[in-house]
Design an enzyme around this catalytic site. Structure first.
Site, PDB file in Angstrom:
ATOM      1  CG  ASP A  11      -0.304   0.145   2.543  1.00 18.75           C
ATOM      2  OD1 ASP A  11       0.954   0.268   2.612  1.00 18.75           O
ATOM      3  OD2 ASP A  11      -1.023   0.165   3.556  1.00 18.75           O
ATOM      4  CB  CYS A  68       0.454  -2.793   4.511  1.00 18.40           C
ATOM      5  SG  CYS A  68       0.022  -3.912   5.859  1.00 18.40           S
ATOM      6  CB  THR A  70       1.093  -3.689  10.911  1.00 17.72           C
ATOM      7  OG1 THR A  70      -0.065  -4.146  10.186  1.00 17.72           O
ATOM      8  CG2 THR A  70       0.781  -2.413  11.681  1.00 17.72           C
ATOM      9  CG  HIS A 101       8.399 -26.240  10.000  1.00 18.25           C
ATOM     10  ND1 HIS A 101       8.473 -26.266  11.374  1.00 18.25           N
ATOM     11  CD2 HIS A 101       9.556 -26.798   9.555  1.00 18.25           C
ATOM     12  CE1 HIS A 101       9.629 -26.809  11.748  1.00 18.25           C
ATOM     13  NE2 HIS A 101      10.302 -27.129  10.653  1.00 18.25           N
ATOM     14  CG  HIS A 136       6.946 -29.813   8.444  1.00 20.40           C
ATOM     15  ND1 HIS A 136       6.619 -29.384   9.712  1.00 20.40           N
ATOM     16  CD2 HIS A 136       8.261 -30.172   8.512  1.00 20.40           C
ATOM     17  CE1 HIS A 136       7.663 -29.464  10.501  1.00 20.40           C
ATOM     18  NE2 HIS A 136       8.683 -29.943   9.795  1.00 20.40           N
TER      19      HIS A 136
END
Length: 148
Positions: A11, A68, A70, A101, A136
Site C-alpha cells: 500500500d 503495508c 504493519t 514448515h 509438515h
C-alpha cells in the site's frame, strides 16, 4: 516450479521499502513483478495484497512479497486468495520457518515495524529456505483442505 518471478506489492505506507526489496531481490537473481503503487496517495491494502496473491495462485509468479504499515492487513487480504499461504514476519527465523514448515508462498512485512536492513534479511531468509515436506506436508494438506 522453477520460476524466478516474485509478485511484489504494497500500500502507500510501504512504497519506499517495497522498491528497496525489489532492487534487492533483483540482485539475488529474481525478477520482481511489481504491481504496487508508485505515488503516495492512499491506496487500499486489500486490493494490493489480492493482486499479488492472484499472480502467485495462478502460477505466474513463484512467490509473493507484500508490505503495508504493519504487514498484517495486506497479509490477511492475500490469504483470502485460494492457494495462498502468507505469513507476516518481523525477523528471519519466522521467515525461514514459514517456508520450511508451512510451504508459505507469500511473505508479508510491516514497513513501520522493521527497518530496511532487517527487511532485506527477512526476504533472504524466506527465499533461501525450502519446504521440508514429511510431517509438515500432512499439515499443509490440512490447511489446503480448509479451502475446499
Amino acid at each position: 516450479m522453477t520460476s524466478k518471478r516474485i509478485a511484489l506489492s504494497s500500500d502507500h505506507a510501504a512504497i519506499e521499502l517495497r522498491q528497496k526489496v525489489a532492487a534487492h531481490i533483483a540482485s539475488l537473481g529474481w525478477e520482481a513483478v511489481d504491481v504496487g503503487p508508485t505515488t503516495p496517495e492512499s491506496t487500499p491494502y486489500p486490493e494490493r495484497g489480492a493482486e499479488a496473491a492472484q499472480l502467485v495462485a495462478s502460477g505466474d509468479c513463484r512467490f509473493g512479497i507484500v508490505l503495508c504499515g504493519t504487514g498484517q492487513g495486506i497479509m490477511m487480504a492475500a490469504n483470502k486468495v485460494k492457494g495462498i499461504r502468507c505469513g507476516v514476519c518481523s525477523e528471519g527465523f519466522s521467515a525461514r520457518m514459514i517456508r520450511q514448515h508451512n510451504d508459505a508462498n507469500m511473505l508479508s512485512i510491516g514497513a513501520r515495524v522493521v527497518g530496511e536492513s532487517l527487511a532485506l534479511e527477512i526476504v533472504e531468509a524466506f527465499l533461501g529456505a525450502e519446504f521440508e515436506g514429511g510431517r509438515h506436508a500432512t499439515r499443509v494438506d490440512m490447511i489446503k483442505a480448509l479451502e475446499a
